[in-house]
Design a protein around this motif. Structure first.
Motif, short mmCIF file in Angstrom:
data_model
loop_
_atom_site.label_atom_id
_atom_site.label_comp_id
_atom_site.label_asym_id
_atom_site.label_seq_id
_atom_site.Cartn_x
_atom_site.Cartn_y
_atom_site.Cartn_z
N ASP A 30 0.83 -1.21 0.00
CA ASP A 30 0.00 0.00 0.00
C ASP A 30 0.86 1.26 0.00
O ASP A 30 0.57 2.24 -0.69
CB ASP A 30 -0.92 0.02 1.22
CG ASP A 30 -2.02 -1.04 1.15
OD1 ASP A 30 -2.33 -1.47 0.01
OD2 ASP A 30 -2.55 -1.39 2.21
N GLY B 225 2.30 1.68 -3.41
CA GLY B 225 1.26 2.14 -4.33
C GLY B 225 1.00 3.64 -4.18
O GLY B 225 0.88 4.36 -5.17
N VAL B 226 0.91 4.10 -2.92
CA VAL B 226 0.68 5.53 -2.68
C VAL B 226 1.89 6.33 -3.17
O VAL B 226 1.74 7.39 -3.79
CB VAL B 226 0.41 5.78 -1.17
CG1 VAL B 226 0.43 7.27 -0.88
CG2 VAL B 226 -0.92 5.16 -0.77
N LEU C 46 3.94 5.59 -5.60
CA LEU C 46 3.91 5.63 -7.06
C LEU C 46 2.86 6.60 -7.57
O LEU C 46 3.08 7.29 -8.58
CB LEU C 46 3.67 4.23 -7.63
CG LEU C 46 4.83 3.25 -7.50
CD1 LEU C 46 4.42 1.85 -7.98
CD2 LEU C 46 6.03 3.74 -8.29
N MET C 47 1.73 6.69 -6.89
CA MET C 47 0.70 7.65 -7.29
C MET C 47 1.19 9.08 -7.12
O MET C 47 0.98 9.94 -7.98
CB MET C 47 -0.59 7.42 -6.50
CG MET C 47 -1.34 6.19 -6.94
SD MET C 47 -2.91 5.82 -6.09
CE MET C 47 -3.26 7.18 -5.06
N VAL C 48 1.86 9.35 -6.01
CA VAL C 48 2.41 10.69 -5.77
C VAL C 48 3.47 11.01 -6.81
O VAL C 48 3.49 12.11 -7.37
CB VAL C 48 2.97 10.80 -4.34
CG1 VAL C 48 3.76 12.08 -4.16
CG2 VAL C 48 1.84 10.71 -3.32
N GLY D 288 3.73 9.73 -9.78
CA GLY D 288 3.05 9.87 -11.07
C GLY D 288 2.41 11.23 -11.23
O GLY D 288 2.28 11.75 -12.34
N SER D 289 2.01 11.86 -10.15
CA SER D 289 1.44 13.20 -10.21
C SER D 289 2.52 14.27 -10.25
O SER D 289 2.36 15.32 -10.87
CB SER D 289 0.55 13.45 -8.99
OG SER D 289 -0.51 12.54 -8.95
#
Length: 75
Positions: free
Chosen positions: A5, A8-9, A11-13, A15-16
């Motif tokens: 988790d 994943g978080v 990678l999302m940050v 990616g933004s």
């Protein structure tokens, strides 16, 4: 939170953040180019009347700066 988790978080940050940083860098360098161009044009306007300055930009557009007709005393 499990490790996957957190990853994943993260990678999302990331990616933004990458597209925003890319945009900022493009705008930064474009602004620098335009400032240099402004300085160039200010110098060109110090030329005597009747002068013409032609410039071709990297994107293919052309800029012509015509400083107006030279004054002539015609009798």
């Amino acid at each position: 939170m499990a490790t996957h988790d957190v990853i994943g978080v993260g990678l999302m940050v990331l990616g933004s953040a990458v597209p925003l940083m890319t945009l900022w860098l493009r705008l930064h360098f474009r602004l620098r180019q335009e400032r240099e161009r402004r300085d160039y044009l200010q110098t060109a306007t110090a030329l005597p009347a009747g002068s013409r300055v032609r410039e071709q930009r990297e994107d293919g557009t052309r800029l012509v700066l015509d400083l107006g007709p030279a004054t002539r005393n015609e009798c």
